[in-house]
Structure formats: structure tokens, C-alpha cells
Design a protein around this motif. Sequence first.
Motif, mmCIF file in Angstrom:
data_model
loop_
_atom_site.group_PDB
_atom_site.id
_atom_site.type_symbol
_atom_site.label_atom_id
_atom_site.label_comp_id
_atom_site.label_asym_id
_atom_site.label_seq_id
_atom_site.Cartn_x
_atom_site.Cartn_y
_atom_site.Cartn_z
ATOM 1 N N THR A 1 0.821 -1.209 0.000
ATOM 2 C CA THR A 1 0.000 0.000 0.000
ATOM 3 C C THR A 1 0.853 1.257 0.000
ATOM 4 O O THR A 1 0.361 2.343 -0.297
ATOM 5 N N ASP A 2 2.133 1.108 0.336
ATOM 6 C CA ASP A 2 3.070 2.234 0.342
ATOM 7 C C ASP A 2 3.884 2.329 -0.945
ATOM 8 O O ASP A 2 4.846 3.089 -1.025
ATOM 9 N N GLY A 3 3.526 1.538 -1.941
ATOM 10 C CA GLY A 3 4.240 1.606 -3.210
ATOM 11 C C GLY A 3 5.376 0.617 -3.359
ATOM 12 O O GLY A 3 6.027 0.575 -4.400
ATOM 13 N N LYS A 4 5.661 -0.186 -2.323
ATOM 14 C CA LYS A 4 6.679 -1.227 -2.462
ATOM 15 C C LYS A 4 6.192 -2.250 -3.492
ATOM 16 O O LYS A 4 4.993 -2.484 -3.651
ATOM 17 N N ILE A 5 7.128 -2.871 -4.170
ATOM 18 C CA ILE A 5 6.792 -3.813 -5.229
ATOM 19 C C ILE A 5 7.307 -5.188 -4.851
ATOM 20 O O ILE A 5 8.519 -5.423 -4.792
ATOM 21 N N SER A 6 6.410 -6.100 -4.563
ATOM 22 C CA SER A 6 6.800 -7.450 -4.180
ATOM 23 C C SER A 6 7.467 -8.156 -5.349
ATOM 24 O O SER A 6 7.109 -7.952 -6.517
ATOM 25 N N THR A 7 8.436 -9.012 -5.036
ATOM 26 C CA THR A 7 9.068 -9.814 -6.086
ATOM 27 C C THR A 7 8.241 -11.045 -6.432
ATOM 28 O O THR A 7 8.552 -11.751 -7.394
ATOM 29 N N ASN A 8 7.206 -11.311 -5.654
ATOM 30 C CA ASN A 8 6.317 -12.447 -5.915
ATOM 31 C C ASN A 8 5.425 -12.097 -7.106
ATOM 32 O O ASN A 8 4.688 -11.107 -7.083
ATOM 33 N N THR A 9 5.473 -12.902 -8.146
ATOM 34 C CA THR A 9 4.733 -12.600 -9.370
ATOM 35 C C THR A 9 3.221 -12.631 -9.177
ATOM 36 O O THR A 9 2.477 -12.128 -10.029
ATOM 37 N N GLU A 10 2.761 -13.215 -8.078
ATOM 38 C CA GLU A 10 1.329 -13.277 -7.826
ATOM 39 C C GLU A 10 0.828 -12.098 -6.983
ATOM 40 O O GLU A 10 -0.375 -11.951 -6.764
ATOM 41 N N ALA A 11 1.728 -11.271 -6.514
ATOM 42 C CA ALA A 11 1.351 -10.126 -5.687
ATOM 43 C C ALA A 11 0.904 -8.959 -6.562
ATOM 44 O O ALA A 11 1.551 -8.640 -7.559
ATOM 45 N N LYS A 12 -0.167 -8.327 -6.186
ATOM 46 C CA LYS A 12 -0.731 -7.219 -6.960
ATOM 47 C C LYS A 12 -0.521 -5.896 -6.228
ATOM 48 O O LYS A 12 -0.564 -5.843 -5.005
ATOM 49 N N MET A 13 -0.315 -4.834 -6.997
ATOM 50 C CA MET A 13 -0.280 -3.496 -6.436
ATOM 51 C C MET A 13 -1.700 -3.109 -6.053
ATOM 52 O O MET A 13 -2.609 -3.206 -6.882
ATOM 53 N N PRO A 14 -1.935 -2.692 -4.811
ATOM 54 C CA PRO A 14 -3.297 -2.366 -4.377
ATOM 55 C C PRO A 14 -3.888 -1.188 -5.149
ATOM 56 O O PRO A 14 -3.180 -0.274 -5.564
ATOM 57 N N GLU A 15 -5.201 -1.232 -5.350
ATOM 58 C CA GLU A 15 -5.896 -0.102 -5.949
ATOM 59 C C GLU A 15 -5.765 1.110 -5.024
ATOM 60 O O GLU A 15 -5.809 0.991 -3.812
ATOM 61 N N GLY A 16 -5.584 2.267 -5.603
ATOM 62 C CA GLY A 16 -5.558 3.472 -4.798
ATOM 63 C C GLY A 16 -4.239 3.759 -4.111
ATOM 64 O O GLY A 16 -4.183 4.632 -3.238
ATOM 65 N N GLU A 17 -3.174 3.035 -4.462
ATOM 66 C CA GLU A 17 -1.860 3.339 -3.882
ATOM 67 C C GLU A 17 -1.558 4.808 -4.146
ATOM 68 O O GLU A 17 -1.720 5.313 -5.257
ATOM 69 N N ALA A 18 -1.117 5.525 -3.118
ATOM 70 C CA ALA A 18 -1.125 6.991 -3.133
ATOM 71 C C ALA A 18 -0.192 7.644 -4.135
ATOM 72 O O ALA A 18 -0.498 8.702 -4.683
ATOM 73 N N SER A 19 0.970 7.058 -4.400
ATOM 74 C CA SER A 19 1.964 7.751 -5.221
ATOM 75 C C SER A 19 1.705 7.639 -6.719
ATOM 76 O O SER A 19 2.098 8.510 -7.492
ATOM 77 N N GLY A 20 1.068 6.559 -7.168
ATOM 78 C CA GLY A 20 0.896 6.312 -8.593
ATOM 79 C C GLY A 20 2.169 5.863 -9.277
ATOM 80 O O GLY A 20 2.293 5.919 -10.506
ATOM 81 N N VAL A 21 3.129 5.351 -8.499
ATOM 82 C CA VAL A 21 4.429 4.986 -9.050
ATOM 83 C C VAL A 21 4.340 3.837 -10.048
ATOM 84 O O VAL A 21 5.202 3.700 -10.923
ATOM 85 N N ALA A 22 3.297 3.038 -9.965
ATOM 86 C CA ALA A 22 3.158 1.904 -10.883
ATOM 87 C C ALA A 22 3.164 2.339 -12.339
ATOM 88 O O ALA A 22 3.632 1.612 -13.220
ATOM 89 N N ALA A 23 2.666 3.539 -12.598
ATOM 90 C CA ALA A 23 2.568 4.022 -13.981
ATOM 91 C C ALA A 23 3.897 4.499 -14.551
ATOM 92 O O ALA A 23 4.026 4.661 -15.766
ATOM 93 N N VAL A 24 4.891 4.718 -13.671
ATOM 94 C CA VAL A 24 6.167 5.270 -14.139
ATOM 95 C C VAL A 24 7.352 4.436 -13.673
ATOM 96 O O VAL A 24 8.484 4.905 -13.651
ATOM 97 N N ILE A 25 7.093 3.190 -13.321
ATOM 98 C CA ILE A 25 8.129 2.351 -12.731
ATOM 99 C C ILE A 25 9.308 2.141 -13.674
ATOM 100 O O ILE A 25 10.457 1.969 -13.237
ATOM 101 N N ASP A 26 9.061 2.199 -14.982
ATOM 102 C CA ASP A 26 10.138 1.968 -15.941
ATOM 103 C C ASP A 26 11.076 3.163 -16.076
ATOM 104 O O ASP A 26 12.079 3.085 -16.798
#
Length: 379
Positions: free
Chosen positions: A325-350
Amino acid sequence: MPKLSIYMLAGVSALTIGLTSASAQDATEIGIPDSEYSLEALIEAAKKEEPITVVDATGKIVSMAENFSKKYGLKATGVKMNGQDQEQIIAREAAANNVRTDVFNMSNLPSVTSQILPQGFGISWLAPDLKDKIPAEYQNPAITSNNPWVFAYNTDVHGETCPVDNLWALTTEDWKGRVAIPDPLLRNETMFWFNQLAAHGETELREAYKAQFGEELKTEEASAAAEWVKRLAQNKPKVTKSDTDVGPIVGAKEEKPPIGFLSAAIFRDAKKDGYGMGICKEMKPWIGQLTPRVAVIAFGTKSPNTAKLFARFMMTEEGMAPQLTDGKISTNTEAKMPEGEASGVAAVIDRLYVNHSETTQDDFAKLQDWQDFWLTNSR
């Protein structure tokens, strides 16, 4: 929301870990051996052991320990502790043969691979039943997650666009005294990043310099990274104890708020405290860095099976949930980024700098050099 597959990004193979033979310890030396492993067997063995203490650089380790205790009926106490303190604790307790801290989620990968594991202070272990869910590059040592650190700005003042689009702009007169960062002397991960940039970011930094100033970089320093670090230090940044302090500085209600360097987790604080903060998505060459976290079990733990079980727990979506929920990214391929994570970092991770682990030993070896370099130029 689709699963966030950080391991699929271009260039992520650089995170493949190359340990020395001395550090590639047989993790079955503690607790039940892998040849007899099953999750059920591990749980039963853990039930015969004492409570454990687990540490991480985030306060979310407290709720992670509580969740573990509820799930398995085993007592775990979570303690927030910065990376440097973790290194000192695991070394001192090992030297005294008096281990009181059982599991560490360590953020200083170069220290882990160059010192902690080779000297036998701790071991890295991955549960056999998770090996098909954790990409090979994260298995040895066991990387639990990647923590995004980004450059951020005040959206209440600047709206949807960051006022800075180049790392070199932070070294200019316009931003003198207007860059807020956690003290690099208290955060080895920053120093390791400087060395990474010196080793692998020369081309990108020189191109960014030309884009900012319209001319080629001329420097007497050993690298473009060293020149950037020198200029940043000389530009009188606002140095804080931690990134928890950086967020409010960035979000301050003032005409010219600073740019900040902080963990994606601080965006949750911004949302809670009511100040606007956004990622500098336009920043070149990178908008920040990814720092891997490593699960390390103290070699002399009195509760090896409970420690192993907690290390396994951290490698699952359920166990890492408070940090996701704080934007950390699990190395487990089955783990999902929660909806509503505050930073929006998922969109710019690359757009984040990804460490090249083949030079982590060099990062560790040159730590003092970079500390001295920063100290000299920030006076």
C-alpha cells in the motif's frame, strides 16, 4: 488492476545477484532442512520455538509482525530500524553470540552481499514452495521487494507538471537551498546509488547535462555522476534525518516549495495530512531509483524455523500487503499493487534507475569515498 511485473521491465536483469562462494551458505544449516521441507512441517517445528523479533526500515513491519502472529499463532514483534542500525545490530549480536534480533528486511544490498552473508552474520533463505513464484534474479539472496525512491514536487503550487525535468537543474541557482533530501551520510543506499551512477550512468548523465545547459560536460571529476553529486552538495540542499521529514517540506504552503527525494511511502502521509505532492515524471535521465530489500535471517537465531516462516511470509502478497500500500513492489509474481496506492508509481516504474548488482561489491568498497566526497563538498 493488472499485476505489476517489475521483473519484466527492460534492463531488470541487472538485478541478478552474484554472490561469492563464501557467502552462498547452505541455508539448511538452520531449522529443518529443505529436503524435509513442507509448509506444514515448518509451522509445526516453529510451534516449539521462542518468539522472534523482526526488523525493517519501515514502521509497517509492526503490522506485518502482528499479521504473522495472528495467522500462525506464533509471537513476532516488529521493530522499525534504519539500514545502518540493522547492519550494526546483526554484526554485534553475532560477535557476542547473543542473537536477539531474528529476521531483517535489509535495504543495503551491497552490505548484505559484501559483508553480512560472507562473514556469516546471517543467511538468506527462500522457501522451496515459492521458487516458482519468485523470478530467479530475486532468489539468491532472497529479495522481498523493491522500494521506489522518487523526486517529488508540490502539486498545490505547480499543478500537474513538475517544475524540474532534469537532474542537473537541481544544481542550478534557481534551486539553491530548494532540494530536500534525507542526509546521505545517514542513508547508505544514497551513497550506493551515487556509485551506481558513476559506474553505469555516464552516458545518460552527460546527455542530460547537454539537454539542460546546451553544451558538453567538462569536468575534472572522475565521472559525470561525481560532478553532479558535487554540484548538488554545493547547492545547499535541505538535509533531513529521514524522508518522513522531507514530505512536509515539499508540501509546505509557500511560494517556492522545494523538490524532494523520498520513498513512495511518503505519499500516503501527504494524502493523510492534506498536502499535495506528485512524482516528477518528467525528470531526466531518471525520476529516482529502485532499492531492493533482502530477507536475512540471523545465523544464531534461537528460533530458526519461526525465522524461516517469517522470511517466507514476507515473500507473499499477504505478508507484504502493508508495504504494498506504500508503493513497495513485491518480487512475488502473484502479488498485486493495491488499488488506490497513493503515489501512482506503478505508472512510471520503468523510469526509475535499476541497480546493477554485478557491481554491488564495488558500491560497498567505495562507500567511505562517497561519504567523504559528499561531506567535503557540502561544507
